[in-house]
Design a protein around this motif. Structure first.
Motif, PDB file in Angstrom:
ATOM      1  N   TYR A  40       0.849  -1.185   0.000  1.00 21.29           N
ATOM      2  CA  TYR A  40       0.000   0.000   0.000  1.00 21.29           C
ATOM      3  C   TYR A  40       0.884   1.234   0.000  1.00 21.29           C
ATOM      4  O   TYR A  40       2.067   1.165   0.336  1.00 21.29           O
ATOM      5  CB  TYR A  40      -0.886   0.028   1.249  1.00 21.29           C
ATOM      6  CG  TYR A  40      -2.008  -0.964   1.238  1.00 21.29           C
ATOM      7  CD1 TYR A  40      -1.784  -2.320   1.473  1.00 21.29           C
ATOM      8  CD2 TYR A  40      -3.320  -0.555   0.992  1.00 21.29           C
ATOM      9  CE1 TYR A  40      -2.822  -3.228   1.459  1.00 21.29           C
ATOM     10  CE2 TYR A  40      -4.370  -1.458   0.986  1.00 21.29           C
ATOM     11  CZ  TYR A  40      -4.104  -2.790   1.219  1.00 21.29           C
ATOM     12  OH  TYR A  40      -5.143  -3.684   1.205  1.00 21.29           O
ATOM     13  N   GLN A  80       0.620   5.734   0.794  1.00 18.35           N
ATOM     14  CA  GLN A  80      -0.141   6.930   1.153  1.00 18.35           C
ATOM     15  C   GLN A  80       0.713   8.135   0.832  1.00 18.35           C
ATOM     16  O   GLN A  80       1.757   8.360   1.465  1.00 18.35           O
ATOM     17  CB  GLN A  80      -0.543   6.922   2.625  1.00 18.35           C
ATOM     18  CG  GLN A  80      -1.472   8.065   2.988  1.00 18.35           C
ATOM     19  CD  GLN A  80      -2.159   7.860   4.317  1.00 18.35           C
ATOM     20  OE1 GLN A  80      -1.730   7.051   5.132  1.00 18.35           O
ATOM     21  NE2 GLN A  80      -3.240   8.569   4.535  1.00 18.35           N
ATOM     22  N   LYS A  92      -3.214  12.380   0.566  1.00 22.05           N
ATOM     23  CA  LYS A  92      -4.004  11.379  -0.137  1.00 22.05           C
ATOM     24  C   LYS A  92      -4.405  10.259   0.803  1.00 22.05           C
ATOM     25  O   LYS A  92      -3.806  10.066   1.865  1.00 22.05           O
ATOM     26  CB  LYS A  92      -3.209  10.794  -1.312  1.00 22.05           C
ATOM     27  CG  LYS A  92      -2.831  11.814  -2.376  1.00 22.05           C
ATOM     28  CD  LYS A  92      -2.065  11.138  -3.494  1.00 22.05           C
ATOM     29  CE  LYS A  92      -1.672  12.131  -4.579  1.00 22.05           C
ATOM     30  NZ  LYS A  92      -0.904  11.467  -5.676  1.00 22.05           N
ATOM     31  N   GLU A  93      -5.417   9.506   0.393  1.00 24.33           N
ATOM     32  CA  GLU A  93      -5.808   8.342   1.161  1.00 24.33           C
ATOM     33  C   GLU A  93      -4.867   7.174   0.838  1.00 24.33           C
ATOM     34  O   GLU A  93      -4.256   7.113  -0.228  1.00 24.33           O
ATOM     35  CB  GLU A  93      -7.250   7.956   0.832  1.00 24.33           C
ATOM     36  CG  GLU A  93      -8.266   8.968   1.294  1.00 24.33           C
ATOM     37  CD  GLU A  93      -9.695   8.470   1.112  1.00 24.33           C
ATOM     38  OE1 GLU A  93     -10.623   9.177   1.538  1.00 24.33           O
ATOM     39  OE2 GLU A  93      -9.863   7.379   0.532  1.00 24.33           O
ATOM     40  N   ARG A  94      -4.800   6.244   1.761  1.00 23.18           N
ATOM     41  CA  ARG A  94      -4.003   5.050   1.521  1.00 23.18           C
ATOM     42  C   ARG A  94      -4.643   4.228   0.413  1.00 23.18           C
ATOM     43  O   ARG A  94      -5.870   4.081   0.367  1.00 23.18           O
ATOM     44  CB  ARG A  94      -3.931   4.218   2.800  1.00 23.18           C
ATOM     45  CG  ARG A  94      -3.002   3.021   2.728  1.00 23.18           C
ATOM     46  CD  ARG A  94      -2.996   2.290   4.056  1.00 23.18           C
ATOM     47  NE  ARG A  94      -4.304   1.737   4.358  1.00 23.18           N
ATOM     48  CZ  ARG A  94      -4.645   1.247   5.553  1.00 23.18           C
ATOM     49  NH1 ARG A  94      -3.777   1.283   6.538  1.00 23.18           N
ATOM     50  NH2 ARG A  94      -5.847   0.736   5.743  1.00 23.18           N
ATOM     51  N   GLU A  95      -3.828   3.688  -0.475  1.00 16.65           N
ATOM     52  CA  GLU A  95      -4.330   2.884  -1.568  1.00 16.65           C
ATOM     53  C   GLU A  95      -3.477   1.634  -1.727  1.00 16.65           C
ATOM     54  O   GLU A  95      -2.278   1.634  -1.486  1.00 16.65           O
ATOM     55  CB  GLU A  95      -4.321   3.676  -2.885  1.00 16.65           C
ATOM     56  CG  GLU A  95      -2.945   4.115  -3.344  1.00 16.65           C
ATOM     57  CD  GLU A  95      -2.903   4.660  -4.764  1.00 16.65           C
ATOM     58  OE1 GLU A  95      -3.840   4.414  -5.541  1.00 16.65           O
ATOM     59  OE2 GLU A  95      -1.908   5.341  -5.102  1.00 16.65           O
ATOM     60  N   MET A  96      -4.130   0.562  -2.187  1.00 20.54           N
ATOM     61  CA  MET A  96      -3.409  -0.655  -2.506  1.00 20.54           C
ATOM     62  C   MET A  96      -2.749  -0.470  -3.862  1.00 20.54           C
ATOM     63  O   MET A  96      -3.406  -0.035  -4.805  1.00 20.54           O
ATOM     64  CB  MET A  96      -4.341  -1.867  -2.541  1.00 20.54           C
ATOM     65  CG  MET A  96      -3.648  -3.146  -2.973  1.00 20.54           C
ATOM     66  SD  MET A  96      -4.770  -4.544  -3.195  1.00 20.54           S
ATOM     67  CE  MET A  96      -4.998  -5.063  -1.488  1.00 20.54           C
ATOM     68  N   VAL A  97      -1.477  -0.809  -3.963  1.00 25.72           N
ATOM     69  CA  VAL A  97      -0.826  -0.733  -5.264  1.00 25.72           C
ATOM     70  C   VAL A  97      -0.587  -2.114  -5.858  1.00 25.72           C
ATOM     71  O   VAL A  97      -0.617  -2.268  -7.079  1.00 25.72           O
ATOM     72  CB  VAL A  97       0.504   0.048  -5.208  1.00 25.72           C
ATOM     73  CG1 VAL A  97       0.269   1.495  -4.851  1.00 25.72           C
ATOM     74  CG2 VAL A  97       1.478  -0.563  -4.235  1.00 25.72           C
ATOM     75  N   SER A 122      -2.835  -2.174  -9.091  1.00 26.06           N
ATOM     76  CA  SER A 122      -3.717  -1.058  -9.386  1.00 26.06           C
ATOM     77  C   SER A 122      -3.383  -0.535 -10.781  1.00 26.06           C
ATOM     78  O   SER A 122      -2.261  -0.727 -11.284  1.00 26.06           O
ATOM     79  CB  SER A 122      -3.543   0.058  -8.358  1.00 26.06           C
ATOM     80  OG  SER A 122      -2.262   0.650  -8.487  1.00 26.06           O
ATOM     81  N   SER A 134      -2.748   2.346 -11.704  1.00 23.12           N
ATOM     82  CA  SER A 134      -1.730   3.396 -11.696  1.00 23.12           C
ATOM     83  C   SER A 134      -0.306   2.847 -11.761  1.00 23.12           C
ATOM     84  O   SER A 134       0.623   3.578 -12.116  1.00 23.12           O
ATOM     85  CB  SER A 134      -1.895   4.277 -10.463  1.00 23.12           C
ATOM     86  OG  SER A 134      -1.730   3.511  -9.288  1.00 23.12           O
ATOM     87  N   SER A 160      -8.900  -4.325   1.247  1.00 22.10           N
ATOM     88  CA  SER A 160      -8.038  -3.758   2.298  1.00 22.10           C
ATOM     89  C   SER A 160      -8.464  -4.223   3.685  1.00 22.10           C
ATOM     90  O   SER A 160      -7.610  -4.387   4.564  1.00 22.10           O
ATOM     91  CB  SER A 160      -8.070  -2.233   2.224  1.00 22.10           C
ATOM     92  OG  SER A 160      -7.538  -1.792   0.996  1.00 22.10           O
TER      93      SER A 160
END
Length: 123
Positions: free
Chosen positions: A37, A39, A43-48, A60, A62, A107
């Motif tokens: 993950y 952050q 920004k909010e935490r995101e799974m990559v 993801s 991105s 998550s």
């Protein structure tokens, strides 16, 4: 006591590469899915990326095509190879562990988290 310890972060120029590592202890590593993950500032935490106990991977949009997640069960370690880095990849990167029986792309399934490692990409 479960511990996840990330390493490998740092400062890199855009277009460069870094390899993150996460060493796990206190759990039966092969029975856990592992996720990375991030952050970024504001920004909010995101799974990559994530990898199941069986080796199936998720990315993801991105990072797809630029990042590669892998695991070495013998070393209880998960890796994130990051290529073609962009300034927008700047973030604190965390690894996390989810029991294999849970939905590892959600998550909420991740029970254990590391302290994070900073990745900064300069333009």
């Amino acid at each position: 006591q479960v511990q996840l310890v990330e390493s490998g972060g740092g400062l890199v120029q855009a277009g460069g590469s870094l390899r993150l590592s996460c060493a796990a202890s206190g759990l039966t590593f092969g029975r856990y899915a592992m996720g990375w993950y991030r952050q970024g500032p504001g920004k909010e935490r995101e799974m990559v990326a994530a990898i199941s106990s069986g080796g199936t991977t998720y990315y993801s949009d991105s990072v797809k095509g630029r990042f590669t997640i892998s695991r070495d069960n013998a070393k209880s370690t998960v890796y994130l190879q990051m290529n073609s880095l962009k300034p927008e990849d700047t973030a604190v990167y965390y690894c996390a562990a989810a029991p294999a029986f849970k939905n590892w792309v959600r998550s909420a399934s991740y029970d254990y988290w590391g302290q994070g490692t900073q990745v900064t990409v300069s333009s």
